[in-house]
Enzyme design. Structure first.
Site, PDB file in Angstrom:
ATOM      1  N   LYS A 111      13.443   4.324   6.333  1.00  0.00           N
ATOM      2  CA  LYS A 111      13.480   2.895   5.973  1.00  0.00           C
ATOM      3  C   LYS A 111      14.759   2.581   5.210  1.00  0.00           C
ATOM      4  O   LYS A 111      15.370   1.524   5.418  1.00  0.00           O
ATOM      5  CB  LYS A 111      12.245   2.512   5.151  1.00  0.00           C
ATOM      6  CG  LYS A 111      10.972   2.610   5.980  1.00  0.00           C
ATOM      7  CD  LYS A 111       9.998   1.493   5.677  1.00  0.00           C
ATOM      8  CE  LYS A 111       8.850   1.474   6.681  1.00  0.00           C
ATOM      9  NZ  LYS A 111       7.694   2.259   6.242  1.00  0.00           N
ATOM     10  N   LYS A 194       6.602   6.639  19.190  1.00  0.00           N
ATOM     11  CA  LYS A 194       5.212   6.197  19.054  1.00  0.00           C
ATOM     12  C   LYS A 194       5.104   4.683  19.268  1.00  0.00           C
ATOM     13  O   LYS A 194       6.088   3.956  19.144  1.00  0.00           O
ATOM     14  CB  LYS A 194       4.681   6.569  17.680  1.00  0.00           C
ATOM     15  CG  LYS A 194       5.390   5.856  16.548  1.00  0.00           C
ATOM     16  CD  LYS A 194       4.592   5.899  15.255  1.00  0.00           C
ATOM     17  CE  LYS A 194       5.299   5.082  14.190  1.00  0.00           C
ATOM     18  NZ  LYS A 194       4.562   4.786  13.004  1.00  0.00           N
ATOM     19  N   LYS A 197       4.333  -1.549  15.566  1.00  0.00           N
ATOM     20  CA  LYS A 197       4.701  -2.967  15.479  1.00  0.00           C
ATOM     21  C   LYS A 197       6.209  -3.100  15.382  1.00  0.00           C
ATOM     22  O   LYS A 197       6.822  -3.893  16.081  1.00  0.00           O
ATOM     23  CB  LYS A 197       4.106  -3.574  14.204  1.00  0.00           C
ATOM     24  CG  LYS A 197       2.613  -3.718  14.255  1.00  0.00           C
ATOM     25  CD  LYS A 197       2.036  -3.924  12.852  1.00  0.00           C
ATOM     26  CE  LYS A 197       0.798  -3.086  12.707  1.00  0.00           C
ATOM     27  NZ  LYS A 197       0.226  -2.990  11.404  1.00  0.00           N
TER      28      LYS A 197
HETATM   29  P1  TYM Z   1      -0.156   1.519   9.254  1.00  0.00           P
HETATM   30  O1  TYM Z   1      -0.580   0.177   8.817  1.00  0.00           O
HETATM   31  O2  TYM Z   1       1.243   1.712   9.705  1.00  0.00           O
HETATM   32  O3  TYM Z   1      -1.085   2.049  10.404  1.00  0.00           O
HETATM   33  C1  TYM Z   1      -2.493   2.036  10.272  1.00  0.00           C
HETATM   34  C2  TYM Z   1      -3.111   3.264  10.898  1.00  0.00           C
HETATM   35  O4  TYM Z   1      -2.772   3.322  12.293  1.00  0.00           O
HETATM   36  C3  TYM Z   1      -2.219   4.584  12.596  1.00  0.00           C
HETATM   37  N1  TYM Z   1      -1.196   4.446  13.653  1.00  0.00           N
HETATM   38  C4  TYM Z   1      -1.103   5.270  14.699  1.00  0.00           C
HETATM   39  N2  TYM Z   1      -1.828   6.351  15.056  1.00  0.00           N
HETATM   40  C5  TYM Z   1      -1.503   6.952  16.217  1.00  0.00           C
HETATM   41  N3  TYM Z   1      -0.482   6.547  17.025  1.00  0.00           N
HETATM   42  C6  TYM Z   1       0.285   5.475  16.701  1.00  0.00           C
HETATM   43  N4  TYM Z   1       1.249   5.084  17.499  1.00  0.00           N
HETATM   44  C7  TYM Z   1      -0.014   4.793  15.486  1.00  0.00           C
HETATM   45  N5  TYM Z   1       0.508   3.708  14.856  1.00  0.00           N
HETATM   46  C8  TYM Z   1      -0.220   3.523  13.731  1.00  0.00           C
HETATM   47  C9  TYM Z   1      -1.592   5.067  11.292  1.00  0.00           C
HETATM   48  O5  TYM Z   1      -1.456   6.464  11.283  1.00  0.00           O
HETATM   49  C10 TYM Z   1      -2.593   4.561  10.291  1.00  0.00           C
HETATM   50  O6  TYM Z   1      -3.677   5.461  10.179  1.00  0.00           O
HETATM   51  N6  TYM Z   1       0.436   3.914   4.901  1.00  0.00           N
HETATM   52  C11 TYM Z   1      -0.544   3.399   5.847  1.00  0.00           C
HETATM   53  C12 TYM Z   1      -1.503   2.395   5.250  1.00  0.00           C
HETATM   54  C13 TYM Z   1      -2.208   2.884   4.041  1.00  0.00           C
HETATM   55  C14 TYM Z   1      -3.249   3.865   3.996  1.00  0.00           C
HETATM   56  C15 TYM Z   1      -3.590   3.987   2.637  1.00  0.00           C
HETATM   57  C16 TYM Z   1      -3.890   4.632   4.966  1.00  0.00           C
HETATM   58  C17 TYM Z   1      -1.986   2.475   2.782  1.00  0.00           C
HETATM   59  N7  TYM Z   1      -2.830   3.137   1.938  1.00  0.00           N
HETATM   60  C18 TYM Z   1      -4.614   4.891   2.214  1.00  0.00           C
HETATM   61  C19 TYM Z   1      -4.895   5.503   4.552  1.00  0.00           C
HETATM   62  C20 TYM Z   1      -5.238   5.632   3.202  1.00  0.00           C
HETATM   63  C21 TYM Z   1       0.204   2.719   6.971  1.00  0.00           C
HETATM   64  O7  TYM Z   1       1.311   2.258   6.806  1.00  0.00           O
HETATM   65  O8  TYM Z   1      -0.505   2.584   8.123  1.00  0.00           O
END
Ligand code: TYM
Length: 327
Positions: A111, A194, A197
């Site tokens: 980032k 992957k 968004k």
């Molecule tokens: P975020 O919002 O980017 O994504 C949410 C969840 O979707 C999964 N994900 C994917 N899994 C497989 N293949 C993909 N292409 C793919 N794109 C997204 C992510 O692995 C995630 O599980 N940091 C986290 C949000 C968060 C969180 C937490 C998660 C904040 N606090 C505490 C668990 C526990 C995030 O940015 O996810």
């Protein structure tokens, strides 16, 4: 009873990566465990969203959680910013989180490279906030996709560190969870990497049939194998991975066989894949539209979820204050 916690940032609609990487596991876990599923609105502030978008985006994810089948009778569904105890724990954890280790986190480095004009402290301490989200409920299991593995390692490290510093056995070490035992990475259909968004290659649960057809038909392919049983290049492997995720095993085997005999017609494969995605998303899309129209219902769900989450979080933070020395 074991505790499950997970969250998603409200930076757009849910896509197939979110569903198959995370939400599908939420559905499996909610019947058996005490579950907390939240919308990580504080986390979304690192990219400075327009104030008018914050609540709109939170409601989008809330409607989508519910449309996917997360059940507010079983799990606590809440908005992160409704549970201020998380911030207090975030502050405590930050006192024992070091600049070097935070700077070494791959997603921070990426980032910082992509947005050099906005390398803010929230971005740097993203892993401590995520650890606070998780350990505020003393979670054991965290259903997340493969891209969250490093953040999960940090969460475990911060939990262990707290226990060591204060000589307590207070926080369990949270483990990543996926029902197949292996973390999932849903690929993009643009040749590599992957689905995401910010990658601009996502197929959303709320996309209509025509949009999905167009997106899938645009997927990157090549001129096809010339040798039987060739290794698939990444773009082709990604298409097959998607087939494996959304289509039947027979469909996968059919196209795989065609590929291995150099008879593959990518147009046919994409048509089938698009229809299989639509079959899966269409009922969810319908429910998203229905639930989005009922703001009262969503607000009630979020209020009840926040109550349950605050109850759990305030119990933890009360103990944490004592351990740290606030009597
Ligand atoms: P975020 O919002 O980017 O994504 C949410 C969840 O979707 C999964 N994900 C994917 N899994 C497989 N293949 C993909 N292409 C793919 N794109 C997204 C992510 O692995 C995630 O599980 N940091 C986290 C949000 C968060 C969180 C937490 C998660 C904040 N606090 C505490 C668990 C526990 C995030 O940015 O996810």
């Amino acid at each position: 009873m074991e505790i499950v916690v997970s969250g998603i940032r409200p930076t757009g609609n849910l896509h197939l990566g979110n569903y198959f990487g995370a939400v599908k596991n939420f559905l499996r876990l909610q019947d058996e465990y005490k579950c907390f599923f939240f919308i990580a609105d504080w986390h979304s502030l690192t990219t400075h969203p327009h104030p008018g978008d914050v609540t709109v985006n939170v409601r989008k994810i809330l409607a989508e959680y519910l449309a996917c089948g997360i059940d507010p009778e079983k799990a606590a569904i809440y908005v992160q910013s409704d549970v201020k105890e998380i911030l207090e724990l975030y502050l405590f954890l930050n006192m024992n989180a070091y600049l070097g280790e935070l700077q070494r986190v791959t997603s921070f480095k990426e980032k910082a490279r992509k947005q050099p004009e906005n390398v803010n402290a929230g971005l740097l301490t993203y892993p401590t906030l995520m650890a606070a989200d998780i350990i505020i409920h003393k979670a054991h299991k965290v259903p997340v996709g493969k891209d969250q593995e490093q953040n999960m390692e940090m969460a475990r490290k911060f939990a262990r560190r707290f226990n060591t510093i204060y000589g307590v056995d207070f926080f369990p070490e949270p483990a990543s969870y996926h029902f197949t035992g292996e973390a999932v990475k849903v690929p993009g259909l643009d040749g590599s990497g992957k689905m995401g968004k910010s990658e601009g290659n996502a197929i959303y649960l709320v996309d209509d049939a025509d949009t999905i057809r167009k997106k899938v038909m645009k997927a990157v392919t090549d001129s096809g194998p010339t040798e039987p049983n060739s290794v698939k290049p990444e773009a082709i492997e990604n298409l097959f991975t998607m087939l494996k995720i959304v289509s039947s095993p027979d469909t996968y085997d059919y196209f795989n066989e065609k590929y291995n005999h150099c008879e593959i017609r990518y147009g046919d494969l994409k048509k089938q894949l698009a229809e299989d995605i639509i079959r899966f998303t269409a009922p969810i899309r319908e429910r998203i539209l229905e639930i989005s129209a009922d703001v009262d219902y969503m607000d009630k769900v979020a209020a009840r979820g926040a109550e349950k989450a605050r109850e759990s979080a305030s119990n933890t933070i009360r103990e944490v204050r004592k351990i740290i020395g606030f009597k």
